[in-house]
Design an enzyme around this catalytic site. Structure first.
Site, PDB file in Angstrom:
ATOM      1  N   LYS A 181      31.123 -36.803 -17.327  1.00  0.00           N
ATOM      2  CA  LYS A 181      30.068 -37.473 -16.538  1.00  0.00           C
ATOM      3  C   LYS A 181      29.169 -36.495 -15.764  1.00  0.00           C
ATOM      4  CE  LYS A 181      30.205 -40.954 -17.656  1.00  0.00           C
ATOM      5  NZ  LYS A 181      30.001 -41.300 -19.101  1.00  0.00           N
ATOM      6  N   GLY A 197      26.757 -34.544 -17.466  1.00  0.00           N
ATOM      7  CA  GLY A 197      25.540 -34.238 -18.214  1.00  0.00           C
ATOM      8  C   GLY A 197      25.800 -33.703 -19.621  1.00  0.00           C
ATOM      9  N   TRP A 246      32.996 -32.499 -29.798  1.00  0.00           N
ATOM     10  CA  TRP A 246      34.026 -32.058 -28.855  1.00  0.00           C
ATOM     11  C   TRP A 246      35.182 -31.477 -29.664  1.00  0.00           C
ATOM     12  CZ3 TRP A 246      31.176 -36.401 -27.486  1.00  0.00           C
ATOM     13  CH2 TRP A 246      30.696 -36.452 -26.163  1.00  0.00           C
ATOM     14  N   HIS A 300      35.606 -30.569 -22.762  1.00  0.00           N
ATOM     15  CA  HIS A 300      35.883 -30.905 -21.360  1.00  0.00           C
ATOM     16  C   HIS A 300      37.095 -30.119 -20.855  1.00  0.00           C
ATOM     17  CE1 HIS A 300      32.978 -34.112 -21.226  1.00  0.00           C
ATOM     18  NE2 HIS A 300      33.643 -34.946 -21.971  1.00  0.00           N
ATOM     19  N   SER A 319      29.399 -42.125 -11.343  1.00  0.00           N
ATOM     20  CA  SER A 319      29.195 -42.324 -12.776  1.00  0.00           C
ATOM     21  C   SER A 319      30.530 -42.664 -13.451  1.00  0.00           C
ATOM     22  CB  SER A 319      28.591 -41.048 -13.375  1.00  0.00           C
ATOM     23  OG  SER A 319      28.328 -41.219 -14.743  1.00  0.00           O
ATOM     24  N   TYR A 374      23.186 -30.278 -13.110  1.00  0.00           N
ATOM     25  CA  TYR A 374      22.514 -31.538 -13.434  1.00  0.00           C
ATOM     26  C   TYR A 374      21.295 -31.712 -12.523  1.00  0.00           C
ATOM     27  CZ  TYR A 374      22.159 -36.662 -14.010  1.00  0.00           C
ATOM     28  OH  TYR A 374      21.725 -37.943 -14.262  1.00  0.00           O
ATOM     29  N   PHE A 387      15.282 -39.076 -19.307  1.00  0.00           N
ATOM     30  CA  PHE A 387      16.210 -40.203 -19.342  1.00  0.00           C
ATOM     31  C   PHE A 387      15.679 -41.394 -20.135  1.00  0.00           C
ATOM     32  CE2 PHE A 387      18.301 -43.881 -17.244  1.00  0.00           C
ATOM     33  CZ  PHE A 387      19.611 -43.580 -17.575  1.00  0.00           C
TER      34      PHE A 387
END
Ligand code: A3P
Length: 290
Positions: A48, A50, A81, A104, A134, A189, A225
């Site tokens: 969460k 970016g 990923w 991650h 988020s 971000y 966005f």
């Protein structure tokens, strides 16, 4: 703590929770044995922060602003990923250099090859109160995650790292204090929100791609966005509703810096700040939000 729901949905791996159906043993083994190339580009984020945004920017930079990859390939195949199950079936060994991946994982979870080969890293960091906000919405709509409970309950889990990929504090501490920082670009971000064109330009320099200002502008325009939200290959609309219910909360939800102010109570913010101050005291890094 560690309720039945956690045991049912998560695997504990190197001290952190991972959602089991996305990260079965086979995929964790695949990553442990993965061989990097020196020119690989690895987007590293706490969830969460970016990731999806960077999965749009990096391929566009690599392809000199050609929109084809981002309009035809889902983000999870475009910049896969390495810890997800799909990585095992995508034939990543056959991909042409420079390959682009996401992860991650915490710094201390990275496989051996990462430390010997030293691929390039783009680490995206985001205000943890916005990461929390988020995440809270995301956990409410993604069925593969343990339900967040009340915001107070989720705050406790978030602070204690009892969420997927563990503690935000440990994640940033590991990556920001990493020894081999020369091959790493750190970007927030918030900087990307503040000046996307400048951020794209910095990313392209880091990737060794010199792009004309019109190309930088074109890339930044694709990645704002409201435009990314329209891109089916990036807005997660290809994911079935039973897995992510975007009627509850959209994946590309709000896309701003500081939305935490609309969600935290004064008491929650004060509590968070006190924990934050204590947990980050041995990180030598100037956060843009401090
Ligand atoms: P919000 O829930 O605050 O809107 P990740 O991709 O790492 O899972 O992060 C998701 C967060 O990044 C969401 O935050 C999402 O809206 C935001 N995001 C994705 N693309 C963005 C963009 N182009 N501009 C701004 N925010 C973006």
């Amino acid at each position: 703590e560690g309720s039945g729901e956690e045991a049912e949905l998560y695997t504990e791996y190197k001290g952190v929770y991972l959602p089991t159906n996305i990260h079965p043993q086979e995929s964790l083994k695949y990553y442990e044995e993965f061989t990097f190339r020196h020119d690989d580009i690895l987007i590293v984020t706490y969830p969460k922060s970016g990731t999806t945004w960077m999965q749009e920017i990096v391929p566009l930079v690599q392809n000199g602003g050609d929109l084809t990859p981002v309009l035809t390939i889902p983000n999870w195949d475009r910049v896969p990923w390495l810890e997800e199950h799909r990585a095992c079936v995508l034939n990543l060994e056959q991909r042409a250099s420079p390959r682009q991946f996401a992860t991650h994982f915490h710094y201390n979870m990275m496989p051996v090859s990462f430390f010997t080969v030293k691929p390039k890293v783009i680490y995206v960091i985001r205000n943890p109160k916005d990461v929390f906000t988020s995440s809270y919405h995301y956990y409410g709509m993604a069925s593969y995650l343990v339900k967040p409970g009340t915001q107070d309950q989720f705050l406790q889990k978030f602070i204690n790292g009892k969420v997927m990929f563990g503690s935000w504090f440990d994640h940033v501490k590991g990556w920001l204090n990493a020894k081999d920082q020369d091959r790493t670009m750190y970007i927030s971000y918030e900087e990307m929100i503040f000046d996307l064109k400048d951020s794209v330009s910095k990313i392209s320099q880091f990737m060794g791609k010199s792009l004309d200002s019109e190309v930088i502008e074109k890339i930044a325009d694709q990645c704002v966005f409201k435009n990314m939200k329209q891109n089916k290959m990036s807005n997660y609309s290809l994911v079935p509703n039973e897995f992510m219910d975007q009627n509850k909360s959209e994946f590309l939800r709000k896309g701003i810096a500081g939305d935490w102010k609309n969600h935290f109570t004064v008491a929650q913010a004060e509590y968070f700040d006190a924990v934050y101050k204590d947990k980050i005291k041995d990180i030598k890094y100037k956060f843009v939000w401090d």
